[in-house]
Design an enzyme around this catalytic site. Structure first.
Site, PDB file in Angstrom:
ATOM      1  N   LYS A 186       0.855  -1.188   0.000  1.00 35.84           N
ATOM      2  CA  LYS A 186       0.000   0.000   0.000  1.00 35.84           C
ATOM      3  C   LYS A 186       0.892   1.239   0.000  1.00 35.84           C
ATOM      4  CE  LYS A 186      -3.990   2.049   2.437  1.00 35.84           C
ATOM      5  NZ  LYS A 186      -4.903   1.942   3.582  1.00 35.84           N
ATOM      6  N   SER A 239      -9.913   2.118   2.642  1.00 38.02           N
ATOM      7  CA  SER A 239      -8.967   2.826   1.808  1.00 38.02           C
ATOM      8  C   SER A 239      -7.954   1.927   1.096  1.00 38.02           C
ATOM      9  CB  SER A 239      -8.201   3.842   2.665  1.00 38.02           C
ATOM     10  OG  SER A 239      -7.402   3.174   3.629  1.00 38.02           O
ATOM     11  N   SER A 278     -10.368  -0.237   6.800  1.00 38.91           N
ATOM     12  CA  SER A 278      -9.688  -0.064   5.508  1.00 38.91           C
ATOM     13  C   SER A 278      -8.979  -1.296   4.960  1.00 38.91           C
ATOM     14  CB  SER A 278      -8.689   1.083   5.590  1.00 38.91           C
ATOM     15  OG  SER A 278      -9.366   2.308   5.530  1.00 38.91           O
TER      16      SER A 278
END
Lengths: 486, 477
Positions: free
Chosen positions: A76, A151, A175
């Site tokens: 990420k 997210s 997330s």
């Protein structure tokens, strides 16, 4: 090759069936072919990946290969990666090349993984649909007109689309688990403090936690094993022994006490999703588990509490992005105030600005007691609910999200509806508990997630429960048909 | 009208840790700008603070020294504001729960009485960097070397009633933190910075007047001048029918005036909240006990001991214990088996004078405590006279060896042989019949003349006691 798990690929690499360089090339080609449309990656690092793959192959030859050696993953873009752009999904950091590695990055590198690139995400991890990213939305591989969740939407979609074997994510209010559910992958948010936050760009420091996003629980155990553990660079990182997560995966679930909170099966839950989740619970019953109805009476406070605590912390955490030392700086500032106002005004997107303003407001003189302090109290109530529940049950189960993936653009104009997508995941962050989402029976071709919440530092237990389910079912093996054009 | 001054002080002391309060970067002063700021100090994305436990120990030492309540649990909070020399956009400080609670410190007033000044609290925080507004042609330079240097902010009660008291208190805090070894006390380098809150009220009135806060005081001399200026400004204002505004004022040493920085209305809302990156600081009893056991002797204790153990006058004891260095030096000199009073005088007068003249500090003294002790021993055993001792001291200062080497090389050894002195005296008496006659006629102050003659002939080496005794015997006899 690309649909195999870490466990399967690791065995093949060590057996010499193919090399890590071959495997890595395969994924690089897949990314080149498919990601233009899916937009799961902000930055790809193919040259670096091949260098890492070569050294992994040498380790294999030398008999030094570990379980993760040579496995291509994606990180990420919230994790600082030395020499690589680390944008956090924001224009603010579009020019930021990190001078150092996050602890998670360093540990996974030491474990021998190959990093293919950095995944798309909601800006500064603020969002539930991946639509707040400066780099554009990620498309859900199951239906490209739908969101992947957020997210960690890029990570979830990349794993689902088989663009990488596994990914890292972070979870502040859901997330990891929410996009895992919407993309049909397995995502684990560990106990707060289980994984170091050093080098992970902070959103809400008391809630943020990194974890693995994988094809199955077995892979999640391997990835977590490498990520977890004490880090002297993070004062909030727990100095708690890390058990061997793989060794208890096969444990029997005979007598496991599963709590079903009635608040998680309320009117807001899509009946079709409820049916899928209930069917999954039936599998556990067959495995010998006992189901107990429980109540988490303060569940309704979770979303409002979260939207005070998280913005408060983020308003302060994001103050460092001021155009002075790194990141975006506005053109030709007139003076200091102009520099601040325009750099931040132009560098941050709307959702980030909304949360900074809410946060500054709830911390300001005269409002602090009514909002911030009150939220700390309700946070305690929420934790106490779980504490009481875990006196009666071993794990808590329920849906990860109230619905399947919603359409792109559908909720962008209505932040509160968007926030409610995390209604079942937020409470565990407020309490600091571990939770995992795993795929159960899809609804109308869209993935559905079952959430398993454990007590503090019982990642081994929820991984065990998830793994036993995945031995009984095939839902985690379903893959999206990427040939279908939207 | 007679006005009473009310003063409270906030003193920022830089703690003498090797590394910063939340990072491993060095705290050494004077490096090239921005060479001592690591990614944590620079507030890079993703970095986290880790508390330097040495800074905590130092805060505890201070707390114990002022008899303060030590919080078993204290909390770091973020003070949020934007400024270019504050990289994170917040300063990590302590707000609601400081590590050191209520304590006190007694000061000695001029009339010999003592006054106890209340200490409200002392809390740990990180220093900001420096903004440099000169030499950058319309821009500002930022030096972040100082960022993250540990500070202990010591807040007093508004207990001081004169500028003199305030200066005395500030000096005493300065002495204490240097004694404790927790601060180098260097005011020029900013290691000890004073903010003063001052208000005035008519004598006899109980309610405080409106206060102003003076910032940027970095010497005791400036402190006195700044407070005097501000006191006069407030008196003029009120007597002229005006009102004092609650505001922060900056002292400008070059112009010797204070001027307004910001008023209460403009005061920032710092949006304090507990820092989620740091755990509360828990102080176990055991840790506090071990700090107590490691406490050095404090100035007041040392002073009392010097008075009783060395039979020194209160003035000498006070003078010697001004600094721990000087007190330690004195004790080393005395350790050489010399008289304490003589040692006190040599340390505080001769040596201090010599150091002062060339601007050296005690640790750089060319004459070590051992050597000074050696010199004083030669006075005590009559090897040299007190007068010649100064000459020996000078030679030692110039690096010509220890006392014995200098005495030997310069042939300064005292003549104590009575027969030798008698021979010289006999000759002087014979050569000066007129003076002998006058002496015997009652002009006894002529003794000095004869002593002088003896010293002249012996280049000052004759033992003065013996010279006196033999001279008197011969002249009177």
């Amino acid at each position: 090759m690309h649909s195999k798990s870490i466990v399967e690929l690791g065995a093949a690499l060590r057996a010499g069936e193919f090399s890590s360089v071959e495997l890595t090339r395969h994924f690089i080609q897949r990314i080149e072919r498919l990601d233009g449309d899916l937009n799961t990656l902000i930055t790809t690092t193919p040259e670096q990946a091949l260098v890492e793959a070569e050294s992994a192959d040498q380790a294999v030859k030398a008999g030094r290969a570990g379980v993760l050696t040579g496995i291509p993953i994606v990180q990420k873009d919230i994790f600082c990666t030395r020499g690589v752009k680390t944008s956090c999904g924001s224009k603010m950091l579009d020019s930021f090349i990190s001078p150092y590695d996050a602890t998670v990055v360093e540990r996974l590198r030491q474990a021998g993984v190959v990093c293919l690139g950095k995944t798309n995400m909601d800006e500064f991890a603020m969002g539930s649909s991946n639509e707040t990213s400066f780099y554009g939305p990620v498309r859900n591989p199951w239906d490209r007109e739908r969101v992947p969740g957020g997210s960690s939407g890029g990570s979830a979609a990349a794993v689902a689309a088989r663009l990488a074997v596994a990914a890292t994510g972070t979870d502040t209010g859901g997330s990891i688990r929410q996009p895992a559910a919407l993309c049909g992958v397995t995502g684990l948010k560990p106990t707060y403090g289980r994984v170091s936050r050093f080098g992970m760009i902070a959103f809400a420091s008391s809630l943020d936690q990194a974890g693995p996003m994988t094809r199955n629980a077995e892979d999640a155990a391997l990835l977590l094993q490498a990520m977890a553990g004490f880090d002297p660079k993070d004062s909030t990182c727990a100095n708690e022994a890390v058990p061997d997560y793989s060794s208890t995966l096969e444990d029997s679930l005979e007598g496991l006490k599963i709590g079903l909170p009635r608040e998680y099966f309320d009117a807001g839950l899509d009946p079709a999703v409820a049916t899928s989740v209930e069917a999954a619970i039936e599998v556990y019953k067959r495995l010998g588990a006992r189901v107990i109805d429980i109540s988490l009476p303060n569940s309704g406070l979770a979303v409002p509490t979260y939207y005070v605590v998280a913005p408060a912390e983020c308003s302060s955490n994001l103050s460092r992005f001021d155009g002075v030392r790194f990141g975006y700086r506005c053109k030709e500032p007139k003076d200091l105030e102009d520099l601040y106002k325009r750099s931040r005004g132009e560098g941050f997107g709307a959702e980030v600005k909304r949360r900074i303003m809410i946060g500054a407001y709830v911390l300001s003189a005269g409002y602090y007691d009514a909002y911030y302090l009150k939220a700390q109290k309700t946070r305690h109530l929420i934790s106490d609910d779980f504490k009481q529940a875990f006196e009666r049950v071993d794990v808590i189960m329920g849906p990860t999200t109230p619905t399947t993936a919603f359409g792109l653009g559908e909720k962008m104009d209505d932040p509160v509806t968007m926030y409610l997508n995390d209604i079942y995941t937020i409470a565990t962050n407020l309490a600091g508990l571990p939770g995992i989402s795993l795929p159960v029976e899809p609804v109308k071709g869209l993935p559905v997630g079952l959430q398993i919440i454990g007590n503090y530092f019982t990642e081994a237990k929820i991984l065990n429960a998830a793994h036993r389910f995945q031995q009984e079912t095939e839902w985690h093996r379903l893959k999206p048909d990427l040939s279908k054009q939207s | 009208m007679q006005w009473e001054t009310v003063i409270g002080l906030e003193i920022h002391t830089q703690l003498a840790t090797k590394s910063k309060i939340f990072s491993g970067a060095s705290t050494a002063y004077g490096a090239e700008p921005n060479t001592q700021a690591c990614i944590v100090d620079l507030g890079f994305p993703g970095v986290l603070p880790v508390l330097n436990e040495r800074a905590v120990d130092m805060a505890l030492k201070f707390g114990v020294a002022v008899g303060a309540e030590i919080a078993s649990r204290s909390v770091f909070a973020r003070k949020n504001y934007f400024y270019p020399d504050l990289p994170k956009g917040y300063q990590i400080s302590q707000f609601e729960l400081p590590i050191v609670g209520r304590g006190s410190l007694a000061i000695d007033l001029e009339d010999g009485s003592r006054k106890v000044i209340g200490i409200t609290r002392a809390h740990l925080e990180e220093d900001a960097g420096k903004s440099l507004h000169e030499d950058f042609h319309g821009m500002s330079g930022i030096d972040l070397n100082r960022t993250g240097t540990p500070l202990l902010e010591i807040v007093s009660e508004p207990d001081m009633r004169s500028i003199k008291e305030a200066v005395t208190y500030a000096r005493k805090i300065h002495q204490l933190v240097v004694y404790l070894g927790i601060c180098d006390g260097n005011m020029q380098e900013g290691s000890f910075r004073i903010d003063a809150n001052l208000s005035i009220r008519p004598f006899g009135q109980e309610a405080f007047g409106t206060r102003t806060e003076l910032k940027n005081i970095n010497s005791f001399r400036f402190m006195e001048r700044a407070l005097n200026f501000e006191r006069e400004r407030q008196i003029d204002l009120i007597e002229g029918g005006g009102k004092v505004l609650q505001e922060t004022r900056l002292y400008d040493a070059d112009r010797d005036e204070t001027r307004s920085m910001r008023s209460k209305e403009e005061a920032d809302d710092y949006r304090y909240f507990p820092d989620p990156d740091l755990l509360p600081v828990e102080i176990a009893d055991q840790r506090l006990q071990s700090v107590k056991l490691s406490m050095p002797e404090l100035p007041d204790q040392k002073r009392r001991r010097f008075e009783s153990a060395y039979s020194l006058s209160p003035a000498d004891a006070l003078m010697l214990t001004q600094s721990r260095q000087q007190a330690d030096f004195f004790e080393k000199v005395v350790g050489n088996g010399v008289d304490a009073k003589m040692a006190a005088s040599w340390v505080t007068v001769e040596l201090a004078g010599a150091l002062n003249k060339v601007g050296l500090e005690l640790p750089q003294s060319p004459v070590t405590a051992e050597r000074l002790g050696g010199l004083l021993r030669r006075i005590a055993d009559n090897t040299i006279s007190g007068k010649l001792a100064k000459q020996v001291f000078e030679a030692m200062w110039n690096g010509e060896g220890d006392a014995d080497q200098v005495i030997e090389a310069k042939g300064l050894k005292q003549i104590t042989d009575s027969a030798q002195i008698e021979t010289i005296i006999d000759k002087i008496i014979a050569d000066n019949p007129k003076q002998v006659e006058q002496f015997r006629a009652g002009k006894e102050k002529l003794l000095g003349f004869f002593v002088g003659q003896v010293m002249k002939q012996t280049q000052g080496k004759a033992n003065p006691g013996r010279v006196n005794r033999i001279l008197l015997g011969k002249l009177k006899g």
